[in-house]
Design a protein around this motif. Structure first.
Motif, PDB file in Angstrom:
ATOM      1  N   LEU A 114       0.827  -1.206   0.000  1.00  0.00           N
ATOM      2  CA  LEU A 114       0.000   0.000   0.000  1.00  0.00           C
ATOM      3  C   LEU A 114       0.864   1.261   0.000  1.00  0.00           C
ATOM      4  CD1 LEU A 114      -2.782   1.312   0.136  1.00  0.00           C
ATOM      5  CD2 LEU A 114      -2.720   1.062   2.625  1.00  0.00           C
ATOM      6  N   VAL A 115       1.916   1.260   0.800  1.00  0.00           N
ATOM      7  CA  VAL A 115       2.805   2.424   0.853  1.00  0.00           C
ATOM      8  C   VAL A 115       3.501   2.629  -0.486  1.00  0.00           C
ATOM      9  CG1 VAL A 115       4.935   3.308   1.865  1.00  0.00           C
ATOM     10  CG2 VAL A 115       3.159   2.367   3.343  1.00  0.00           C
ATOM     11  N   ILE A 116       4.018   1.539  -1.071  1.00  0.00           N
ATOM     12  CA  ILE A 116       4.683   1.651  -2.379  1.00  0.00           C
ATOM     13  C   ILE A 116       3.679   2.091  -3.440  1.00  0.00           C
ATOM     14  CG2 ILE A 116       5.801   0.325  -4.212  1.00  0.00           C
ATOM     15  CD1 ILE A 116       7.169  -1.338  -2.048  1.00  0.00           C
ATOM     16  N   GLY A 117       2.463   1.520  -3.390  1.00  0.00           N
ATOM     17  CA  GLY A 117       1.432   1.896  -4.354  1.00  0.00           C
ATOM     18  C   GLY A 117       1.063   3.365  -4.267  1.00  0.00           C
ATOM     19  N   ALA A 118       0.938   3.873  -3.032  1.00  0.00           N
ATOM     20  CA  ALA A 118       0.607   5.291  -2.853  1.00  0.00           C
ATOM     21  C   ALA A 118       1.734   6.185  -3.357  1.00  0.00           C
ATOM     22  CB  ALA A 118       0.329   5.570  -1.377  1.00  0.00           C
ATOM     23  N   ALA A 119       2.973   5.792  -3.083  1.00  0.00           N
ATOM     24  CA  ALA A 119       4.121   6.597  -3.542  1.00  0.00           C
ATOM     25  C   ALA A 119       4.195   6.635  -5.065  1.00  0.00           C
ATOM     26  CB  ALA A 119       5.414   6.033  -2.962  1.00  0.00           C
ATOM     27  N   LEU A 120       3.948   5.495  -5.705  1.00  0.00           N
ATOM     28  CA  LEU A 120       4.053   5.427  -7.162  1.00  0.00           C
ATOM     29  C   LEU A 120       2.854   6.033  -7.877  1.00  0.00           C
ATOM     30  CD1 LEU A 120       5.546   1.834  -7.647  1.00  0.00           C
ATOM     31  CD2 LEU A 120       6.741   4.026  -7.671  1.00  0.00           C
ATOM     32  N   SER A 121       1.751   6.224  -7.171  1.00  0.00           N
ATOM     33  CA  SER A 121       0.558   6.797  -7.817  1.00  0.00           C
ATOM     34  C   SER A 121       0.726   8.287  -8.090  1.00  0.00           C
ATOM     35  CB  SER A 121      -0.673   6.573  -6.933  1.00  0.00           C
ATOM     36  OG  SER A 121      -0.561   7.321  -5.735  1.00  0.00           O
ATOM     37  N   LEU A 122       1.681   8.926  -7.415  1.00  0.00           N
ATOM     38  CA  LEU A 122       1.884  10.361  -7.575  1.00  0.00           C
ATOM     39  C   LEU A 122       2.704  10.660  -8.829  1.00  0.00           C
ATOM     40  CD1 LEU A 122       2.782  11.192  -3.867  1.00  0.00           C
ATOM     41  CD2 LEU A 122       0.547  11.413  -4.970  1.00  0.00           C
ATOM     42  N   SER A 123       2.401  11.809  -9.444  1.00  0.00           N
ATOM     43  CA  SER A 123       3.145  12.270 -10.618  1.00  0.00           C
ATOM     44  C   SER A 123       3.890  13.551 -10.264  1.00  0.00           C
ATOM     45  CB  SER A 123       2.191  12.523 -11.788  1.00  0.00           C
ATOM     46  OG  SER A 123       1.436  11.363 -12.086  1.00  0.00           O
ATOM     47  N   GLU A 328       4.987   9.613 -15.283  1.00  0.00           N
ATOM     48  CA  GLU A 328       6.252   9.624 -14.528  1.00  0.00           C
ATOM     49  C   GLU A 328       5.986   9.638 -13.025  1.00  0.00           C
ATOM     50  OE1 GLU A 328       4.818  13.561 -14.111  1.00  0.00           O
ATOM     51  OE2 GLU A 328       5.070  12.373 -15.937  1.00  0.00           O
ATOM     52  N   GLY A 329       6.982   9.241 -12.259  1.00  0.00           N
ATOM     53  CA  GLY A 329       6.879   9.326 -10.811  1.00  0.00           C
ATOM     54  C   GLY A 329       7.060  10.756 -10.346  1.00  0.00           C
ATOM     55  N   GLY A 330       6.623  11.033  -9.126  1.00  0.00           N
ATOM     56  CA  GLY A 330       6.700  12.395  -8.608  1.00  0.00           C
ATOM     57  C   GLY A 330       7.794  12.575  -7.577  1.00  0.00           C
ATOM     58  N   GLU A 331       8.064  13.844  -7.281  1.00  0.00           N
ATOM     59  CA  GLU A 331       9.093  14.153  -6.293  1.00  0.00           C
ATOM     60  C   GLU A 331       8.766  13.560  -4.921  1.00  0.00           C
ATOM     61  OE1 GLU A 331       8.885  17.483  -9.330  1.00  0.00           O
ATOM     62  OE2 GLU A 331       7.473  16.334  -8.145  1.00  0.00           O
ATOM     63  N   PHE A 332       7.470  13.496  -4.599  1.00  0.00           N
ATOM     64  CA  PHE A 332       7.089  13.017  -3.275  1.00  0.00           C
ATOM     65  C   PHE A 332       7.211  11.500  -3.146  1.00  0.00           C
ATOM     66  CE2 PHE A 332       5.364  17.161  -2.164  1.00  0.00           C
ATOM     67  CZ  PHE A 332       5.726  17.203  -0.823  1.00  0.00           C
ATOM     68  N   ALA A 333       7.412  10.817  -4.282  1.00  0.00           N
ATOM     69  CA  ALA A 333       7.712   9.386  -4.188  1.00  0.00           C
ATOM     70  C   ALA A 333       9.042   9.193  -3.452  1.00  0.00           C
ATOM     71  CB  ALA A 333       7.783   8.764  -5.579  1.00  0.00           C
ATOM     72  N   MET A 356      15.157   4.166  -8.044  1.00  0.00           N
ATOM     73  CA  MET A 356      15.706   3.997  -9.384  1.00  0.00           C
ATOM     74  C   MET A 356      14.605   4.056 -10.445  1.00  0.00           C
ATOM     75  SD  MET A 356      18.314   3.552 -11.347  1.00  0.00           S
ATOM     76  CE  MET A 356      19.620   3.123 -10.205  1.00  0.00           C
ATOM     77  N   VAL A 357      13.478   3.392 -10.182  1.00  0.00           N
ATOM     78  CA  VAL A 357      12.369   3.361 -11.146  1.00  0.00           C
ATOM     79  C   VAL A 357      11.778   4.759 -11.334  1.00  0.00           C
ATOM     80  CG1 VAL A 357       9.995   2.554 -11.475  1.00  0.00           C
ATOM     81  CG2 VAL A 357      11.781   0.931 -10.845  1.00  0.00           C
ATOM     82  N   VAL A 358      11.555   5.476 -10.231  1.00  0.00           N
ATOM     83  CA  VAL A 358      11.001   6.824 -10.328  1.00  0.00           C
ATOM     84  C   VAL A 358      11.960   7.743 -11.088  1.00  0.00           C
ATOM     85  CG1 VAL A 358      10.323   8.868  -9.013  1.00  0.00           C
ATOM     86  CG2 VAL A 358       9.569   6.615  -8.274  1.00  0.00           C
ATOM     87  N   GLY A 359      13.253   7.651 -10.791  1.00  0.00           N
ATOM     88  CA  GLY A 359      14.235   8.469 -11.490  1.00  0.00           C
ATOM     89  C   GLY A 359      14.268   8.191 -12.989  1.00  0.00           C
ATOM     90  N   LEU A 360      14.240   6.916 -13.363  1.00  0.00           N
ATOM     91  CA  LEU A 360      14.239   6.562 -14.784  1.00  0.00           C
ATOM     92  C   LEU A 360      12.961   7.027 -15.479  1.00  0.00           C
ATOM     93  CD1 LEU A 360      15.765   2.946 -14.701  1.00  0.00           C
ATOM     94  CD2 LEU A 360      16.842   5.031 -15.563  1.00  0.00           C
TER      95      LEU A 360
END
Length: 583
Positions: A114-123, A328-333, A356-360
């Motif tokens: 859930l935490v990873i999902g919430a972090a990755l849901s942000l742009s 793309e991922g967001g800064e808050f991820a 790494m995934v968010v940065g890429l």
């Protein structure tokens, strides 16, 4: 590495790295990440205590949350309320649920998933808005709906951070203050923002010491963060709350302008610290894991957003572009990943992979968006651009709302021509509100304030300030940064008018010249001079004086030449009037 050396390296990164990445059409965030990567253990390992640096740089997150709160003015939320609370909610909830399901399918606990999902849901708001501007879509329905989703994500950041704290091991053992203290503190902050802040800001502005105003802004941000932390709540929540309470204040834009440099630099330091934690070796030690995680991440974001955008009224091409834009991922991820790692919700390996995934994704999304837009063909804004109300796009900005600027403002208000007033005087600001116009409290010589006032969209800037130095500074700034603006400038005296003419300003208005001519007209009439003759005298004097002003531009730096020119001109005018009198 010593602190001075670290500061020098950081400043060098900001001065060299950021412009270089912008030239490559990449976000400044990537510049800071890259520098952090170079300085960190994955490359030269020049910085030893990364954790201390990361903790200090979290001040940037506090200031970012304060700015987010400032931007959540009620009028802005009401304008986009449907898209924010329907489309935004749908995107965040559905994306989080899908990512949570994927995480659990890979045998993660539901809390971690859930935490990873919430972090990755942000742009990334910074990435998406920049792309919209570059492709001319910022005012389209596509751009407005994208912005609404990003705005909802910004609003959801604090609840997500609270959720993260609640899910962490031992999260129930909080050190919250008694409920009545929390409610009392929140009520006190609200009352201060409503009744006390305006008087305090007026006193600070009246001191005319800019450093005190900046100190006041920092005191508001850090003080509110400290108060919430003392109550057992999040420091970031305190900053966000303070910003929200001030979102409708006349001082909002001045506060934003003051805090922006600190926020930008500290956020840059935060991303540099994140870059130091990146494990570059993952690209060759576990390339399959990185590739699979990145592919799943981008596919989930696109496959959730695409049908949502279709249901919201976009055709499938524009819906696809919107989905890719926000993939793309967001800064808050990075923020959530860091906090989740500290709270024991994710392992170090999971943290490294997530970062790494968010940065890429940040690197790849601009290219993907350009490719999709090219494949789908050019999307015209004329089909779906919302027709903003006249007040949405100011036609005129009046810098300085004293006795000169008020005349301009009163006439514009009478003819319902939208304008924005800028002034450093809190009393003048209160006066503008009576006209129903938008008003920004601050110094018009600063780029940030003019940018906040949407100077890039306006047609005319009336420079009505009563300080010659400020007037010249505004003119120079607008010529360099806002060439679209037509400048109409008040001249304090004759020398000021000459200097403005020398800068290429054609519309110069000497504040005493017209009044002097009117007084001359009345005097001659009272003396019995025929009106036709009076009008002719006034006309000749005006033409002569304007010609003299133009001639004086060439001799601005030569006082003796200017004096000779004025004497010769007076003799010429006297001769001209004598000849007319003899006719």
């Amino acid at each position: 590495m010593s602190h001075p050396e670290l500061i020098l390296l950081f400043l060098l990164a900001a001065v060299i790295g950021v412009p270089l990445f912008r030239r490559l059409k990449l976000s400044p965030v990537l510049a800071y990440l890259a520098v952090g990567l170079i300085l960190g253990p994955s490359a030269f390992n020049l910085v030893g205590d990364t954790e201390t640096l990361l903790k200090f740089s979290e001040l940037g997150i506090i200031m970012m949350l304060f700015v987010l709160g400032l931007e959540l003015s009620p009028s802005r939320v009401i304008q986009l309320k449907s898209a924010i609370f329907v489309l935004g909610t749908g995107q965040l909830v559905l994306t989080t649920l899908v990512f949570t399901g994927v995480g659990m399918a890979f045998h993660l606990s539901w809390q971690t998933a859930l935490v990873i999902g919430a972090a990755l849901s942000l742009s990334s708001t910074a990435f998406a808005v920049q792309l919209l501007k570059e492709h001319g879509l910022i005012t389209s329905k596509q751009g407005q709906d994208s912005f609404a989703i990003l705005l909802f994500q910004d609003m959801a950041v604090v609840p997500l951070l609270l959720l993260l704290a609640a899910l962490s091991p031992g999260g129930g053992e909080t050190h919250l203050a008694p409920w009545y203290l929390i409610i009392g503190a929140l009520a006190g902050v609200a009352l201060f923002a409503r009744f006390g802040l305006a008087r305090l800001m007026e006193a600070v502005v009246a001191s005319k010491v800019r450093e005190v105003l900046t100190a006041m802004t920092l005191l508001l941000v850090l003080g509110s963060a400290w108060l919430m932390e003392e109550l057992g709540l999040s420091a970031g929540m305190g900053a966000f709350l303070a910003g929200t309470l001030l979102a409708n204040s006349s001082y909002r834009h001045q506060l934003h302008a003051d805090i922006e440099p600190f926020k930008g630099l500290l956020l840059g330091l935060f991303f540099m610290a994140i870059g130091m934690t990146l494990k570059l070796e993952l690209l060759w030690t576990a390339p399959r894991d990185v590739l699979v995680a990145l592919l799943i991440f981008l596919l989930v974001k696109v496959l959730v957003l695409w049908p949502l955008a279709r249901l919201w009224g976009h055709n499938w091409l524009k819906a696809l572009q919107l989905a890719v834009l926000l993939s793309e991922g967001g800064e808050f991820a990075f923020v959530m990943a860091s906090q989740a790692g500290l709270n024991g919700l994710i392992t170090e390996r999971q943290h490294e992979l997530l970062v790494m995934v968010v940065g890429l994704s940040m690197v790849l999304t601009p290219w993907f968006f350009g490719l999709v837009k090219k494949l789908c063909g050019k999307v015209t804004q004329t089909e779906d651009a919302p027709r903003p109300a006249p007040s949405d796009k100011p036609r005129v900005i009046v810098a300085g709302f004293g006795r000169f600027g008020q005349i301009v403002g009163r006439v514009l208000a009478a003819y319902r021509i939208p304008f924005i007033a800028l002034d450093k005087n809190a009393t003048h600001v209160s006066l503008v509100r009576k006209y129903g116009a938008e008003v920004f409290l601050g110094d018009a010589t600063e780029y940030d304030l003019l940018d906040q006032a949407r100077a890039h969209e306006a047609n005319i800037l009336v420079v009505a300030v009563d300080d010659k130095r400020d007037s010249m500074a505004i003119v120079a700034l607008c010529k360099a940064r806002f060439p679209n603006l037509k400048l109409l400038v008040r001249a304090i005296d004759r020398l000021h008018a000459i200097e403005l003419k020398q800068q290429g300003i054609n519309k110069v208005f000497r504040e005493t010249f017209s009044a002097g001519l009117q007084a001359t007209h009345a005097t001659l009439m009272e003396l019995g001079v025929p009106e036709s003759e009076v009008l002719d005298i006034i006309k000749k004097f005006r033409e002569h004086d304007e010609a003299l002003l133009e001639s004086a531009v060439e001799h601005l730096d030569d006082e003796q030449a200017r004096i000779r020119l004025i004497r010769a001109s007076r003799n010429q005018l006297a001769k001209l009037l004598r000849e007319d009198a003899e006719l």
